[in-house]
Design a protein around this motif. Structure first.
Motif, PDB file in Angstrom:
ATOM      1  N   VAL A 251      -0.732  11.180  13.172  1.00 16.75           N
ATOM      2  CA  VAL A 251      -1.893  10.302  13.148  1.00 16.75           C
ATOM      3  C   VAL A 251      -2.672  10.513  14.445  1.00 16.75           C
ATOM      4  N   PRO A 252      -3.923  10.905  14.383  1.00 18.10           N
ATOM      5  CA  PRO A 252      -4.680  11.173  15.622  1.00 18.10           C
ATOM      6  C   PRO A 252      -4.813   9.930  16.489  1.00 18.10           C
ATOM      7  N   GLY A 253      -4.617  10.131  17.773  1.00 21.30           N
ATOM      8  CA  GLY A 253      -4.880   9.062  18.733  1.00 21.30           C
ATOM      9  C   GLY A 253      -3.721   8.168  19.080  1.00 21.30           C
ATOM     10  N   ARG A 254      -2.572   8.294  18.388  1.00 21.85           N
ATOM     11  CA  ARG A 254      -1.447   7.449  18.751  1.00 21.85           C
ATOM     12  C   ARG A 254      -0.127   8.120  18.349  1.00 21.85           C
ATOM     13  N   ASN A 255       0.971   7.570  18.872  1.00 25.32           N
ATOM     14  CA  ASN A 255       2.296   8.124  18.613  1.00 25.32           C
ATOM     15  C   ASN A 255       2.795   7.625  17.259  1.00 25.32           C
ATOM     16  N   ALA A 256       2.274   8.226  16.224  1.00 26.36           N
ATOM     17  CA  ALA A 256       2.644   7.837  14.863  1.00 26.36           C
ATOM     18  C   ALA A 256       2.394   9.028  13.947  1.00 26.36           C
ATOM     19  N   CYS A 257       3.018   8.993  12.800  1.00 24.76           N
ATOM     20  CA  CYS A 257       2.781  10.019  11.785  1.00 24.76           C
ATOM     21  C   CYS A 257       2.810   9.361  10.416  1.00 24.76           C
ATOM     22  N   GLU A 258       2.208  10.034   9.459  1.00 21.04           N
ATOM     23  CA  GLU A 258       2.090   9.492   8.113  1.00 21.04           C
ATOM     24  C   GLU A 258       2.596  10.499   7.105  1.00 21.04           C
ATOM     25  N   ILE A 259       3.055   9.984   5.990  1.00 22.37           N
ATOM     26  CA  ILE A 259       3.412  10.812   4.850  1.00 22.37           C
ATOM     27  C   ILE A 259       2.592  10.330   3.660  1.00 22.37           C
ATOM     28  N   ARG A 260       1.792  11.222   3.176  1.00 21.52           N
ATOM     29  CA  ARG A 260       0.937  10.928   2.016  1.00 21.52           C
ATOM     30  C   ARG A 260       1.560  11.601   0.808  1.00 21.52           C
ATOM     31  N   MET A 261       1.838  10.837  -0.247  1.00 20.27           N
ATOM     32  CA  MET A 261       2.633  11.330  -1.364  1.00 20.27           C
ATOM     33  C   MET A 261       1.931  11.050  -2.690  1.00 20.27           C
ATOM     34  N   VAL A 262       2.026  12.028  -3.594  1.00 22.06           N
ATOM     35  CA  VAL A 262       1.607  11.856  -4.978  1.00 22.06           C
ATOM     36  C   VAL A 262       2.836  12.074  -5.852  1.00 22.06           C
ATOM     37  N   HIS A 263       3.040  11.192  -6.825  1.00 24.59           N
ATOM     38  CA  HIS A 263       4.319  11.181  -7.550  1.00 24.59           C
ATOM     39  C   HIS A 263       4.077  10.870  -9.020  1.00 24.59           C
ATOM     40  N   GLN A 264       4.716  11.671  -9.891  1.00 18.31           N
ATOM     41  CA  GLN A 264       4.735  11.442 -11.337  1.00 18.31           C
ATOM     42  C   GLN A 264       6.150  11.666 -11.838  1.00 18.31           C
ATOM     43  N   GLU A 265       6.623  10.728 -12.647  1.00 17.49           N
ATOM     44  CA  GLU A 265       8.004  10.816 -13.147  1.00 17.49           C
ATOM     45  C   GLU A 265       8.100  10.099 -14.486  1.00 17.49           C
ATOM     46  N   ASP A 266       8.771  10.743 -15.431  1.00 14.68           N
ATOM     47  CA  ASP A 266       9.038  10.133 -16.725  1.00 14.68           C
ATOM     48  C   ASP A 266      10.544   9.948 -16.850  1.00 14.68           C
ATOM     49  N   ALA A 267      11.011   8.751 -16.497  1.00 16.80           N
ATOM     50  CA  ALA A 267      12.439   8.449 -16.527  1.00 16.80           C
ATOM     51  C   ALA A 267      12.861   7.746 -17.817  1.00 16.80           C
ATOM     52  N   GLY A 268      11.989   7.740 -18.804  1.00 18.18           N
ATOM     53  CA  GLY A 268      12.327   7.111 -20.076  1.00 18.18           C
ATOM     54  C   GLY A 268      12.161   5.616 -20.087  1.00 18.18           C
ATOM     55  N   LEU A 269      11.280   5.075 -19.230  1.00 18.29           N
ATOM     56  CA  LEU A 269      11.063   3.635 -19.163  1.00 18.29           C
ATOM     57  C   LEU A 269       9.705   3.288 -19.752  1.00 18.29           C
ATOM     58  N   VAL A 271       6.033   1.872 -19.692  1.00 19.57           N
ATOM     59  CA  VAL A 271       5.046   2.036 -18.619  1.00 19.57           C
ATOM     60  C   VAL A 271       4.853   0.745 -17.844  1.00 19.57           C
ATOM     61  N   GLU A 272       4.647  -0.354 -18.520  1.00 13.73           N
ATOM     62  CA  GLU A 272       4.430  -1.632 -17.839  1.00 13.73           C
ATOM     63  C   GLU A 272       5.678  -2.082 -17.096  1.00 13.73           C
ATOM     64  N   MET A 273       6.843  -1.836 -17.691  1.00 14.47           N
ATOM     65  CA  MET A 273       8.086  -2.209 -17.017  1.00 14.47           C
ATOM     66  C   MET A 273       8.278  -1.385 -15.748  1.00 14.47           C
ATOM     67  N   ALA A 274       7.986  -0.091 -15.821  1.00 16.89           N
ATOM     68  CA  ALA A 274       8.115   0.762 -14.652  1.00 16.89           C
ATOM     69  C   ALA A 274       7.140   0.349 -13.557  1.00 16.89           C
ATOM     70  N   LYS A 275       5.920  -0.010 -13.933  1.00 17.51           N
ATOM     71  CA  LYS A 275       4.930  -0.440 -12.944  1.00 17.51           C
ATOM     72  C   LYS A 275       5.356  -1.737 -12.267  1.00 17.51           C
ATOM     73  N   MET A 276       5.868  -2.694 -13.042  1.00 15.35           N
ATOM     74  CA  MET A 276       6.311  -3.966 -12.470  1.00 15.35           C
ATOM     75  C   MET A 276       7.512  -3.768 -11.550  1.00 15.35           C
ATOM     76  N   ALA A 277       8.458  -2.909 -11.966  1.00 15.55           N
ATOM     77  CA  ALA A 277       9.626  -2.654 -11.124  1.00 15.55           C
ATOM     78  C   ALA A 277       9.220  -1.991  -9.822  1.00 15.55           C
ATOM     79  N   PHE A 278       8.257  -1.092  -9.898  1.00 19.24           N
ATOM     80  CA  PHE A 278       7.777  -0.433  -8.684  1.00 19.24           C
ATOM     81  C   PHE A 278       7.124  -1.428  -7.732  1.00 19.24           C
ATOM     82  N   ALA A 279       6.252  -2.254  -8.260  1.00 20.10           N
ATOM     83  CA  ALA A 279       5.536  -3.207  -7.416  1.00 20.10           C
ATOM     84  C   ALA A 279       6.479  -4.225  -6.782  1.00 20.10           C
ATOM     85  N   LYS A 280       7.532  -4.613  -7.488  1.00 20.05           N
ATOM     86  CA  LYS A 280       8.444  -5.628  -6.970  1.00 20.05           C
ATOM     87  C   LYS A 280       9.445  -5.061  -5.958  1.00 20.05           C
ATOM     88  N   GLY A 281       9.843  -3.810  -6.136  1.00 26.53           N
ATOM     89  CA  GLY A 281      10.928  -3.300  -5.302  1.00 26.53           C
ATOM     90  C   GLY A 281      10.566  -2.269  -4.268  1.00 26.53           C
TER      91      GLY A 281
END
Length: 408
Positions: A251-269, A271-281
């Protein structure tokens, strides 16, 4: 008497002979009876053992025993003789190009993708924000940015690539097995078992590859694959679609770094349940990851692990990708500068300020007028106002003359 004695002796001899034969027959029958039971027990024991070994219960027990022994001996098992395995061409530079476009959100400009904000949380040592969208094809796509304070790029890279340490802090990871290291393509393949609450364990067979940019940033792309050392097993649900990539940079200007991630996964769940589980946990998971990173650094584990560059050579980001990225950054910077310049010019036109020389002369004249008037403030103010009016009149006339010359 002699004949009677002879008869008596013959009779006694026959009696003794019969008794001996009877005793021998009894011993033989007893011996035969003694050998019958051990043979019977041996046969029954063999039949019982065979039945037990071929039962489904014993098969599950042997499978669990193998998994326990492999996980207890080492969370990352040593790959088999990979020299005999074919070279891997699962991931190419085109995947990197698509990853860079996804991280910069360039593909979405053409597809009119609608992003939905999921979470934005911040603490003293970490911040996390994520959003998701539903592409036309494929599962949900998540784009997240995690910023770690007081952390270097190398430290975060080593932490992310240490699968052995991940088994210790990530409670969803049951086991990880390294399958192959392919030096020609700089690609690694591994198998991971994850356990989620109320779900059948998920099995991931993935290939991943690293690149390094000229600015010191690191890229990683990971996708699903098949491997001869990882046949499908009962009791697991193999994830069929997995596309994930990230970029770690300072990260410019300070002692920090970032990880920017894009993710797609089909675990057999669902869609709405997977989104809610992600947001909660996800925030709890990110906090655990940050805590593990601090312990990882404090314990000096980055000096004990195998650096990724020591296992497989990290490829360089192709120059044409860097040129495109630099040109776009330059265009964005130029657009920002032009916008700022336009705002400054507009503000100057709206509010023209007198020059510093004019202000200094006016103050000097005002002070002199007040001194000469010796307390007659009305006289000093009249003199000062007359001087300022004459100066402003001259300045306006000069500006009008200059504009008329330009029109001519």
């Amino acid at each position: 008497m002699g004949e009677e004695e002879l008869f008596w002796r013959e009779t006694q001899t026959q009696t003794q002979t019969q008794s001996r034969s009877q005793s021998m027959d009894g011993a033989a029958s007893a011996a035969a009876a003694g050998w019958t039971w051990p043979w019977t027990l041996s046969v029954l024991l063999v039949l019982f053992t065979y039945t037990l070994l071929t039962s489904p219960f014993c098969s599950r027990f042997r499978r669990r025993l193998r998994s326990f022994s492999s996980s207890s001996s080492s969370s990352i098992s040593t790959p088999a003789a990979t020299d005999s395995l074919p070279s891997i061409r699962t991931i190419s530079d085109l995947d990197l190009k698509n990853l860079i476009d996804n991280l910069n959100e360039e593909e979405e400009e053409e597809e009119e993708v609608i992003w939905e904000n999921v979470i934005h949380k911040t603490s003293n040592s970490i911040s996390y924000e994520a959003k998701c969208c539903k592409p036309k094809d494929g599962p949900l796509k998540y784009l997240s940015v995690t910023t770690f304070e007081d952390c270097s790029v190398d430290k975060l890279l080593n932490f992310y690539m240490d699968n052995n340490y991940r088994v210790q802090w990530d409670k969803t990871v049951v086991r990880h097995q390294q399958l192959q290291l392919d030096h020609p393509s700089s690609t690694e393949i591994g198998r991971t078992i994850k356990k989620f609450p109320f779900l059948t364990p998920r099995e991931y067979v993935l290939a991943w590859r690293l690149w390094q940019g000229i600015d010191g940033s690191f890229y990683c792309f990971c996708k699903e694959c098949e491997h001869p050392l990882a046949p499908k097993e009962k009791g697991y649900v193999r994830v069929a679609v997995f596309r994930s990539g990230w970029r770690i940079r300072k990260v410019p200007g300070r002692n920090a770094c970032e990880i920017r991630m894009v993710h797609q996964e089909d675990a057999g769940l669902n869609v709405e349940m997977a989104k809610m589980a992600f947001a909660k946990g996800i925030w709890s998971y990110v906090c655990k990851m940050d805590d593990a990173l601090r312990k990882y650094s404090a314990g000096g584990k980055q000096n004990n692990i195998i650096n990724p560059t020591a296992v497989l050579p990290i490829q360089k980001v192709p120059r044409e990708f860097e040129v495109v990225k630099d040109m776009k950054d330059a265009e964005n910077s130029m657009a920002t500068v032009n916008q700022q310049h336009a705002e400054i010019c507009t503000s100057k036109k709206l509010t023209r300020r007198p020059s510093s020389k004019l202000i200094a002369n006016g103050l000097l004249l005002l002070g002199g007028a007040i001194y000469l008037s010796r307390g007659h403030s009305s006289l000093g103010s009249k003199v000062a106002m007359a001087y300022l009016a004459s100066k402003l009149t001259k300045r306006g006339g000069a500006a009008a003359t200059a504009s008329s010359k330009k029109t001519r």
